[in-house]
Design an enzyme around this catalytic site. Structure first.
Site, mmCIF file in Angstrom:
data_model
loop_
_atom_site.group_PDB
_atom_site.id
_atom_site.type_symbol
_atom_site.label_atom_id
_atom_site.label_comp_id
_atom_site.label_asym_id
_atom_site.label_seq_id
_atom_site.Cartn_x
_atom_site.Cartn_y
_atom_site.Cartn_z
ATOM 1 N N ARG A 1 0.833 -1.205 0.000
ATOM 2 C CA ARG A 1 0.000 0.000 0.000
ATOM 3 C C ARG A 1 0.870 1.258 0.000
ATOM 4 O O ARG A 1 0.554 2.250 -0.650
ATOM 5 C CB ARG A 1 -0.848 0.034 1.269
ATOM 6 C CG ARG A 1 -2.144 -0.673 1.126
ATOM 7 C CD ARG A 1 -2.970 -0.424 2.363
ATOM 8 N NE ARG A 1 -4.310 -0.937 2.191
ATOM 9 C CZ ARG A 1 -5.324 -0.655 2.967
ATOM 10 N NH1 ARG A 1 -5.157 0.147 3.989
ATOM 11 N NH2 ARG A 1 -6.513 -1.159 2.749
ATOM 12 N N ASP B 1 -18.756 8.365 3.370
ATOM 13 C CA ASP B 1 -19.076 7.521 4.535
ATOM 14 C C ASP B 1 -20.253 8.126 5.306
ATOM 15 O O ASP B 1 -21.138 7.407 5.775
ATOM 16 C CB ASP B 1 -17.855 7.416 5.463
ATOM 17 C CG ASP B 1 -16.590 7.136 4.689
ATOM 18 O OD1 ASP B 1 -16.114 6.008 4.696
ATOM 19 O OD2 ASP B 1 -16.099 8.075 4.034
ATOM 20 N N ARG C 1 -23.346 7.375 3.424
ATOM 21 C CA ARG C 1 -23.746 5.968 3.629
ATOM 22 C C ARG C 1 -24.367 5.796 5.017
ATOM 23 O O ARG C 1 -25.372 5.103 5.180
ATOM 24 C CB ARG C 1 -22.514 5.061 3.518
ATOM 25 C CG ARG C 1 -22.040 4.865 2.096
ATOM 26 C CD ARG C 1 -20.735 4.052 2.060
ATOM 27 N NE ARG C 1 -20.343 3.772 0.694
ATOM 28 C CZ ARG C 1 -19.083 3.663 0.278
ATOM 29 N NH1 ARG C 1 -18.089 3.834 1.134
ATOM 30 N NH2 ARG C 1 -18.804 3.395 -0.976
ATOM 31 N N HIS D 1 -10.748 8.767 6.029
ATOM 32 C CA HIS D 1 -11.620 7.993 5.141
ATOM 33 C C HIS D 1 -10.962 6.613 5.053
ATOM 34 O O HIS D 1 -10.066 6.396 4.252
ATOM 35 C CB HIS D 1 -11.695 8.656 3.760
ATOM 36 C CG HIS D 1 -12.321 7.770 2.718
ATOM 37 N ND1 HIS D 1 -13.614 7.324 2.785
ATOM 38 C CD2 HIS D 1 -11.806 7.237 1.581
ATOM 39 C CE1 HIS D 1 -13.876 6.568 1.739
ATOM 40 N NE2 HIS D 1 -12.795 6.487 0.997
HETATM 41 P P1 NAD Z 1 -9.099 4.330 -12.625
HETATM 42 O O1 NAD Z 1 -7.876 3.480 -12.722
HETATM 43 O O2 NAD Z 1 -10.357 3.909 -13.316
HETATM 44 O O3 NAD Z 1 -8.748 5.818 -13.143
HETATM 45 C C1 NAD Z 1 -7.565 6.480 -12.831
HETATM 46 C C2 NAD Z 1 -7.247 7.374 -14.014
HETATM 47 O O4 NAD Z 1 -6.128 8.200 -13.655
HETATM 48 C C3 NAD Z 1 -6.861 6.604 -15.298
HETATM 49 O O5 NAD Z 1 -7.702 6.991 -16.361
HETATM 50 C C4 NAD Z 1 -5.405 7.002 -15.515
HETATM 51 O O6 NAD Z 1 -5.042 7.063 -16.902
HETATM 52 C C5 NAD Z 1 -5.380 8.375 -14.864
HETATM 53 N N1 NAD Z 1 -4.019 8.831 -14.536
HETATM 54 C C6 NAD Z 1 -2.998 8.126 -13.997
HETATM 55 N N2 NAD Z 1 -1.915 8.911 -13.893
HETATM 56 C C7 NAD Z 1 -2.248 10.128 -14.350
HETATM 57 C C8 NAD Z 1 -1.569 11.359 -14.506
HETATM 58 N N3 NAD Z 1 -0.276 11.473 -14.156
HETATM 59 N N4 NAD Z 1 -2.239 12.404 -15.017
HETATM 60 C C9 NAD Z 1 -3.526 12.303 -15.396
HETATM 61 N N5 NAD Z 1 -4.241 11.159 -15.293
HETATM 62 C C10 NAD Z 1 -3.607 10.095 -14.775
HETATM 63 O O7 NAD Z 1 -9.364 4.527 -11.070
HETATM 64 P P2 NAD Z 1 -10.762 4.978 -10.395
HETATM 65 O O8 NAD Z 1 -11.580 3.787 -10.106
HETATM 66 O O9 NAD Z 1 -11.330 6.093 -11.188
HETATM 67 O O10 NAD Z 1 -10.229 5.528 -8.998
HETATM 68 C C11 NAD Z 1 -9.480 6.714 -8.922
HETATM 69 C C12 NAD Z 1 -9.083 6.983 -7.482
HETATM 70 O O11 NAD Z 1 -10.259 7.304 -6.718
HETATM 71 C C13 NAD Z 1 -8.447 5.769 -6.791
HETATM 72 O O12 NAD Z 1 -7.369 6.210 -6.012
HETATM 73 C C14 NAD Z 1 -9.573 5.245 -5.898
HETATM 74 O O13 NAD Z 1 -9.079 4.550 -4.777
HETATM 75 C C15 NAD Z 1 -10.214 6.563 -5.508
HETATM 76 N N6 NAD Z 1 -11.558 6.461 -4.924
HETATM 77 C C16 NAD Z 1 -11.815 7.301 -3.902
HETATM 78 C C17 NAD Z 1 -13.043 7.261 -3.264
HETATM 79 C C18 NAD Z 1 -13.269 8.205 -2.098
HETATM 80 O O14 NAD Z 1 -14.239 8.075 -1.340
HETATM 81 N N7 NAD Z 1 -12.401 9.178 -1.920
HETATM 82 C C19 NAD Z 1 -14.027 6.374 -3.694
HETATM 83 C C20 NAD Z 1 -13.757 5.551 -4.787
HETATM 84 C C21 NAD Z 1 -12.493 5.584 -5.393
#
Ligand code: NAD
Length: 316
Positions: free
Chosen positions: A90, A150, A153, A177
């Site tokens: 992680r 959260d 939810r 979170h």
């Molecule tokens: P994903 O892999 O579908 O999308 C990530 C995107 O980031 C990809 O399209 C990738 O090309 C792009 N990317 C990577 N490096 C980059 C850069 N340098 N510049 C621009 N774009 C770049 O992932 P996802 O499912 O959309 O999740 C995104 C993030 O959101 C993850 O870290 C996930 O854990 C987080 N998330 C947070 C919550 C929350 O409550 N905060 C909830 C769900 C997911």
């Protein structure tokens, strides 16, 4: 009140696109700017949305590069790397995401220094803190989605439990979170009535532990959804719209979002969620709710857990 409403999204994966779709549908923004490292993906998403323009309203949407982000008042950061191999820890993944954020924040400081940044990428509290360290903009103008999801939810499950619309349930999840998040039971109100008065008058006569089970389901919701469909994105997309709305419409909404904490229950120099007022200036002020001593202890433990992660980080 901001008249021109331009929202940028950096990272058009599942989360960024869910936010774009919700923004497009709700007509909150007048213009959406999509940017991804994979430029063809951002272009494809923009085209797909634009083909629904007639059906959804007058919002325009296009793929851009950093210089065009200068038009945005709010920029959502949902870019991230996913785990390279099962051996990647992680912390190693976080270090890769921190490097990605350094690149993004540097570009946005250059091209969109006035925009308010809303961080969604996980671990969201750590990346909100690092973005504030990396950026020249005031810390109030960088906010993380934190425990907004959260809290949503929690209110939804409490509403279902009591047979009450979640809008009539007031409740907060504070802190990280993630695993150390804290339910503030002492503050839960149903229609303005504290639980300690609502429950004795209620005819449900719940077995002991039923409320604890609600929080367990809140805390583990993401794991459960990921087991089912691989990742979570619709609800976080809506949470991002809620934050963007509060900024763009100067709503002064009180939200549990990740912000730099400076003295709330003796917590300092860490980003985590506490109730704050969000408006066109970003995080305008902290709402100093009362916590029971045990809740305050848990919140401080959550802060210490986050500080530990930040201490262990090695970003070159
Ligand atoms: P994903 O892999 O579908 O999308 C990530 C995107 O980031 C990809 O399209 C990738 O090309 C792009 N990317 C990577 N490096 C980059 C850069 N340098 N510049 C621009 N774009 C770049 O992932 P996802 O499912 O959309 O999740 C995104 C993030 O959101 C993850 O870290 C996930 O854990 C987080 N998330 C947070 C919550 C929350 O409550 N905060 C909830 C769900 C997911």
């Amino acid at each position: 009140m901001i008249q021109r409403r331009t929202v940028g999204i950096v990272g058009t994966g599942n989360v960024g696109t869910a936010a774009a779709y919700a923004l497009f549908n709700q007509g909150l923004a007048s213009e959406l700017l999509l940017l991804d490292k994979d430029a063809r993906r951002a272009e494809g998403e923009a085209m797909d949305l634009m083909h629904g323009q007639l059906l959804a309203g007058r919002v325009t949407c296009r793929a851009v590069d950093y210089p065009e982000m200068s038009n945005a008042q709010v920029i959502i950061l949902a870019a991230g790397a996913s785990q390279k191999s099962p051996d990647e820890t992680r912390l190693e993944l976080l270090e890769r995401n921190a490097r990605i954020f350094r690149e993004i924040v540097t570009q946005l400081d250059k091209h969109a220094p006035e925009a308010i940044l809303v961080v969604a990428t996980n671990p969201v509290d750590v990346l909100t803190y690092l973005s504030q360290e990396m950026s020249r903009r005031p810390h109030r103008r960088i906010v993380g989605t934190g425990t907004l999801l959260d809290t949503a939810r929690f209110r939804a499950l409490l509403g279902r439990h009591y047979g009450v619309d979640p809008r009539s349930v007031h409740a907060y999840i504070l802190g990280e979170h993630g695993d150390s998040e804290v339910p503030i039971w002492s503050n839960v109100r149903i229609g303005g009535v504290p639980l300690r008065r609502y429950c004795p008058a209620c005819d449900k006569h719940c077995p002991t532990g039923e409320l604890d089970d609600i929080f367990y389901r809140v805390k583990n919701a993401a794991y459960e959804i990921i087991r089912g469909k691989g990742s979570t994105y619709y609800a976080i997309g809506l949470a991002l719209v809620d934050i963007a709305a509060s900024i763009l419409r100067n709503e002064n909404n009180i939200l549990t979002v990740s912000t730099l904490v400076d003295g709330f229950y003796d917590i300092r120099d860490v980003c985590l969620s506490i109730p704050v007022l969000v408006n066109t200036n970003g995080v305008a002020k902290t709402v100093n709710i009362h916590l029971e001593p045990s809740e305050a202890d848990e919140l401080r433990a959550s802060a210490n857990a986050l500080k530990g992660i930040i201490r262990d980080l090695a970003i070159s």
